[in-house]
Design an enzyme around this catalytic site. Sequence first.
Site, PDB file in Angstrom:
ATOM      1  N   GLU A 113       0.850  -1.195   0.000  1.00  0.00           N
ATOM      2  CA  GLU A 113       0.000   0.000   0.000  1.00  0.00           C
ATOM      3  C   GLU A 113       0.878   1.234   0.000  1.00  0.00           C
ATOM      4  O   GLU A 113       2.078   1.155   0.239  1.00  0.00           O
ATOM      5  CB  GLU A 113      -0.853   0.040   1.284  1.00  0.00           C
ATOM      6  CG  GLU A 113      -1.871  -1.050   1.380  1.00  0.00           C
ATOM      7  CD  GLU A 113      -2.479  -1.127   2.784  1.00  0.00           C
ATOM      8  OE1 GLU A 113      -2.374  -0.144   3.551  1.00  0.00           O
ATOM      9  OE2 GLU A 113      -3.032  -2.181   3.093  1.00  0.00           O
ATOM     10  N   LYS A 115       2.150   4.693   1.731  1.00  0.00           N
ATOM     11  CA  LYS A 115       2.270   5.214   3.085  1.00  0.00           C
ATOM     12  C   LYS A 115       1.875   6.689   3.053  1.00  0.00           C
ATOM     13  O   LYS A 115       2.645   7.546   2.622  1.00  0.00           O
ATOM     14  CB  LYS A 115       3.701   5.043   3.606  1.00  0.00           C
ATOM     15  CG  LYS A 115       3.823   5.444   5.065  1.00  0.00           C
ATOM     16  CD  LYS A 115       5.161   5.051   5.631  1.00  0.00           C
ATOM     17  CE  LYS A 115       5.275   5.290   7.118  1.00  0.00           C
ATOM     18  NZ  LYS A 115       4.784   6.540   7.604  1.00  0.00           N
ATOM     19  N   ASP A 117       1.089  10.401   3.985  1.00  0.00           N
ATOM     20  CA  ASP A 117       1.818  11.306   4.863  1.00  0.00           C
ATOM     21  C   ASP A 117       0.841  12.296   5.506  1.00  0.00           C
ATOM     22  O   ASP A 117       0.626  13.397   5.009  1.00  0.00           O
ATOM     23  CB  ASP A 117       2.876  12.049   4.041  1.00  0.00           C
ATOM     24  CG  ASP A 117       3.919  12.700   4.927  1.00  0.00           C
ATOM     25  OD1 ASP A 117       3.883  12.479   6.154  1.00  0.00           O
ATOM     26  OD2 ASP A 117       4.766  13.434   4.383  1.00  0.00           O
ATOM     27  N   TYR A 224      -6.636   2.216   6.075  1.00  0.00           N
ATOM     28  CA  TYR A 224      -5.603   1.182   5.914  1.00  0.00           C
ATOM     29  C   TYR A 224      -5.714  -0.032   6.840  1.00  0.00           C
ATOM     30  O   TYR A 224      -4.886  -0.920   6.767  1.00  0.00           O
ATOM     31  CB  TYR A 224      -4.192   1.766   5.989  1.00  0.00           C
ATOM     32  CG  TYR A 224      -3.817   2.554   7.223  1.00  0.00           C
ATOM     33  CD1 TYR A 224      -3.768   1.972   8.471  1.00  0.00           C
ATOM     34  CD2 TYR A 224      -3.472   3.889   7.100  1.00  0.00           C
ATOM     35  CE1 TYR A 224      -3.397   2.700   9.582  1.00  0.00           C
ATOM     36  CE2 TYR A 224      -3.089   4.633   8.204  1.00  0.00           C
ATOM     37  CZ  TYR A 224      -3.055   4.028   9.446  1.00  0.00           C
ATOM     38  OH  TYR A 224      -2.687   4.752  10.532  1.00  0.00           O
ATOM     39  N   LYS A 311      10.521   3.751   3.438  1.00  0.00           N
ATOM     40  CA  LYS A 311      10.418   5.190   3.192  1.00  0.00           C
ATOM     41  C   LYS A 311      11.275   5.582   1.990  1.00  0.00           C
ATOM     42  O   LYS A 311      12.429   5.162   1.889  1.00  0.00           O
ATOM     43  CB  LYS A 311      10.905   5.957   4.423  1.00  0.00           C
ATOM     44  CG  LYS A 311      10.029   5.682   5.643  1.00  0.00           C
ATOM     45  CD  LYS A 311       9.277   6.917   6.042  1.00  0.00           C
ATOM     46  CE  LYS A 311       9.601   7.281   7.461  1.00  0.00           C
ATOM     47  NZ  LYS A 311       9.149   8.580   7.835  1.00  0.00           N
ATOM     48  N   CYS A 405      15.323  45.347  14.415  1.00  0.00           N
ATOM     49  CA  CYS A 405      14.901  45.216  13.013  1.00  0.00           C
ATOM     50  C   CYS A 405      16.079  45.461  12.070  1.00  0.00           C
ATOM     51  O   CYS A 405      16.808  46.451  12.214  1.00  0.00           O
ATOM     52  CB  CYS A 405      13.762  46.190  12.721  1.00  0.00           C
ATOM     53  SG  CYS A 405      13.215  46.133  11.010  1.00  0.00           S
ATOM     54  N   CYS A 408      14.953  48.983  10.122  1.00  0.00           N
ATOM     55  CA  CYS A 408      14.752  50.278  10.782  1.00  0.00           C
ATOM     56  C   CYS A 408      15.422  50.353  12.156  1.00  0.00           C
ATOM     57  O   CYS A 408      15.451  51.412  12.776  1.00  0.00           O
ATOM     58  CB  CYS A 408      13.264  50.589  10.903  1.00  0.00           C
ATOM     59  SG  CYS A 408      12.429  49.582  12.138  1.00  0.00           S
ATOM     60  N   CYS A 423       8.670  43.328  14.073  1.00  0.00           N
ATOM     61  CA  CYS A 423       9.097  44.702  14.269  1.00  0.00           C
ATOM     62  C   CYS A 423       7.847  45.547  14.508  1.00  0.00           C
ATOM     63  O   CYS A 423       6.967  45.607  13.660  1.00  0.00           O
ATOM     64  CB  CYS A 423       9.832  45.183  13.013  1.00  0.00           C
ATOM     65  SG  CYS A 423      10.046  46.970  12.997  1.00  0.00           S
ATOM     66  N   CYS A 429       8.705  51.667   9.324  1.00  0.00           N
ATOM     67  CA  CYS A 429       9.683  50.669   8.865  1.00  0.00           C
ATOM     68  C   CYS A 429       9.432  50.419   7.367  1.00  0.00           C
ATOM     69  O   CYS A 429       8.339  50.003   6.966  1.00  0.00           O
ATOM     70  CB  CYS A 429       9.501  49.384   9.681  1.00  0.00           C
ATOM     71  SG  CYS A 429      10.577  48.042   9.182  1.00  0.00           S
TER      72      CYS A 429
HETATM   73  S1  IVH Z   1      -0.654   0.247   8.825  1.00  0.00           S
HETATM   74  C1  IVH Z   1       0.149  -1.388  13.342  1.00  0.00           C
HETATM   75  N1  IVH Z   1      -0.766   1.368   6.506  1.00  0.00           N
HETATM   76  O1  IVH Z   1       2.317   5.230   9.203  1.00  0.00           O
HETATM   77  C2  IVH Z   1       0.312  -0.194  12.489  1.00  0.00           C
HETATM   78  N2  IVH Z   1       0.006   2.687   8.330  1.00  0.00           N
HETATM   79  O2  IVH Z   1       4.380   4.270  11.809  1.00  0.00           O
HETATM   80  C3  IVH Z   1      -0.577  -0.287  11.330  1.00  0.00           C
HETATM   81  N3  IVH Z   1       0.525   5.011   7.719  1.00  0.00           N
HETATM   82  O3  IVH Z   1       1.031   5.290  12.431  1.00  0.00           O
HETATM   83  C4  IVH Z   1      -0.362   0.825  10.417  1.00  0.00           C
HETATM   84  N4  IVH Z   1      -0.003   4.840   5.593  1.00  0.00           N
HETATM   85  O4  IVH Z   1      -0.256   6.542  10.667  1.00  0.00           O
HETATM   86  C5  IVH Z   1      -0.453   1.536   7.802  1.00  0.00           C
HETATM   87  N5  IVH Z   1      -0.987   2.203   4.366  1.00  0.00           N
HETATM   88  C6  IVH Z   1      -0.665   2.385   5.648  1.00  0.00           C
HETATM   89  C7  IVH Z   1      -0.209   3.627   6.155  1.00  0.00           C
HETATM   90  C8  IVH Z   1       0.128   3.740   7.513  1.00  0.00           C
HETATM   91  C9  IVH Z   1       0.422   5.649   6.549  1.00  0.00           C
HETATM   92  C10 IVH Z   1       1.015   5.648   8.952  1.00  0.00           C
HETATM   93  C11 IVH Z   1       0.233   5.320  10.179  1.00  0.00           C
HETATM   94  C12 IVH Z   1       1.210   4.757  11.171  1.00  0.00           C
HETATM   95  C13 IVH Z   1       2.526   5.136  10.586  1.00  0.00           C
HETATM   96  C14 IVH Z   1       3.564   4.063  10.769  1.00  0.00           C
END
Ligand code: IVH
Length: 681
Positions: A113, A115, A117, A224, A311, A405, A408, A423, A429
């Site tokens: 999946e 991740k 942000d 997720y 990551k 500043c 000024c 300032c 200014c």
């Molecule tokens: S699964 C048991 N899936 O990444 C943990 N986490 O440190 C299950 N996150 O706190 C998490 N995308 O906030 C999972 N596809 C994804 C995710 C995801 C983002 C975040 C989540 C978690 C942190 C991992």
Amino acid sequence: MEVQTAQDRIDHLIREINRHNYQYYMLDNPTISDYDFDQLLQELIDLEAAHPELKRPDSPTQRVGGEVTKRFESAAHLYPMQSLGNTYSQEDLGEFDRRVRELLAEPPAYVCELKYDGVAISLIYENGLLVRAVTRGDGTRGDVVTANVRTIPTVPLQLQGDYPPLIEVRGEIIMPFSSFEQLNAEREEIGEAPFANPRNAASGSLKLQDSSEVAKRGLDFKLYFALGEQLPENNHFDRLLKLHEWGFRKPDVMEKVADLQGVYDFLHNWDEKRKTLPYPIDGVVIKVNDFEQQRQVGATAKSPRWAIAYKFKADRVSTKLLSVDFQVGRTGIITPVANLSPVSLAGTVVKRATLNNADFMAEMDIREGDSLFVEKGGEIIPKIVAVDYEKRLPDARPVPFITHCSVCGTELQQAEGEAGIFCPNSDHCAPQIKGRLEHFIARKAMNIDSLGEGKIDMLYANGLVKNIADLYSLTYEQLFGLEKVIEDEEGKTKTLSFREKTVQNILSGIEASKQVPFERVLFALGIRFVGEVTAKKLARHFKTMDAVANAPIEELTTVEDVGERVAQSITAYFNDTDNLEILMRLREAGLQFELSQSQSQPASDALAGKSIVVSGVFTVPRDTIKELVERHGGKNVSSISKNTSFVLAGEKMGPEKRKKAEALGIPIISEEEFKAMIGEN
Ligand code: IVH
């Protein structure tokens, strides 16, 4: 209406609206026009207003927000919210795979999946109803942010189908790039510090007290994970599909792969493709699919062993800090900016990067002569992420933040409740004065386009304007022959001087600005926290400058978008004697200090409930078209989304916009058709 009849109608409307929302947000497949949808929603709003006792907690009217949370309560999580182990290399992933396989009799299939942000959230559904939304907090307790989360369209308020009596759904709340950019543009306009990235913006938005504000932030929910007793399906992939049946959006990207090679393919693909996603991700997550295998692999106290986050590496270089500039903004806020030894990074040469504010510099512990790591991730703007300690010189002293500043020389002050140092010498200014003048003449304000930054500089340097009122006393004689020495690209100096035509242009531009409507005059004054939209709302509510100036705080805060802080700022502005003198002179010059007759009355409600994108060139100025939209009850929005009712297209509408409208099936309407709609033909 009889209570029972009202109740039946409300139930029916909620069912219908929820069904349409589901088609729209979860399936991308609307089966009703926006207009008809808005009619249903309005009927429900009206019925609930007439029978408040019948308002249901899963009513789709909750999406617009309105509930205000002064202090967020904390709640214990049903199951601890763990985090994931992180890796940055393929070798580490290989290691993860080996460990997992050692613990299992059969090799596992993995689910890959994205991740996301953003901010992790836990959603509790009791008998299908969303009863609680809690942030991660310390993993065992988090903040209850239910009212705010209810405003996010992709969070179901009521599940459908064969859902279990109790279920906890986990996911990430994210802010798409488009919402992020819009939010930051609005913040900069009213002199507030922009958010550093979409994650901070999402997190800040979740903690807003007024949920109707959250509703405007364009947040999104990405599913997720789910937890509960005896949930159906024996694997993660199918469970997420089941959650889709119950009302959640299917993950945009989710792939089942047979082995490590499949994982590698997925992450190579997405390391590149992430640049095309409309929201930020910082990696991919790999999970063992089968629940029984997950159980066998187990978890540590901190994180599951059956899942891992990979990551993406951001492009990163280390470069020397040459010096720090301290820039003064229109509102006096000081922004430190690092001058760096030029270095090439992900395709561009980086020479400067913001150090945000004093807190940021202190947290990073930036010292004189340091080398700094600069990163460019998914975002375009390079950011300073760390000090390169290996290159730190012995006894290097911290880079001091200025106490006075840089322009000024006035002693700086700490802004209340914010990470800003400013300032206070706003009246004398130079960058603040020039900043206010530039704001005043800007297109969205008084629109004096015969003046620009360079000309404002000249007028200021020659002592002709010190404040916005001075613009209206300028004479032909003062301007004619005014000189400025400029340096061209080769370093040769040239003298520019104002000739007759330039002077005429400037004077007629200033003259024309006297017809600019009141709401824009109010915006042009540059009152802190009063952006374009707030100015408009104030103008509509109070109708005259005097009424705004004399309004008590309690009345100011009844206006939408105006909170305590904005109201305080407005009051402070109108209590300042210098400002009052400027206002007096502007009034004498003939600027619009009240709504015009035609503006005070809406023309019709022909466009009520419609969100309209105006794009291209028309037979009249585009702003006039936009005003017509509003006077007929419509709402102007800047970018095309699924929520757009139609695009009003003039000549030369951008091909990208047209493509997007067509892809989303949004009608494109011509100027003529539009005029017919509002009865102007
Ligand atoms: S699964 C048991 N899936 O990444 C943990 N986490 O440190 C299950 N996150 O706190 C998490 N995308 O906030 C999972 N596809 C994804 C995710 C995801 C983002 C975040 C989540 C978690 C942190 C991992």
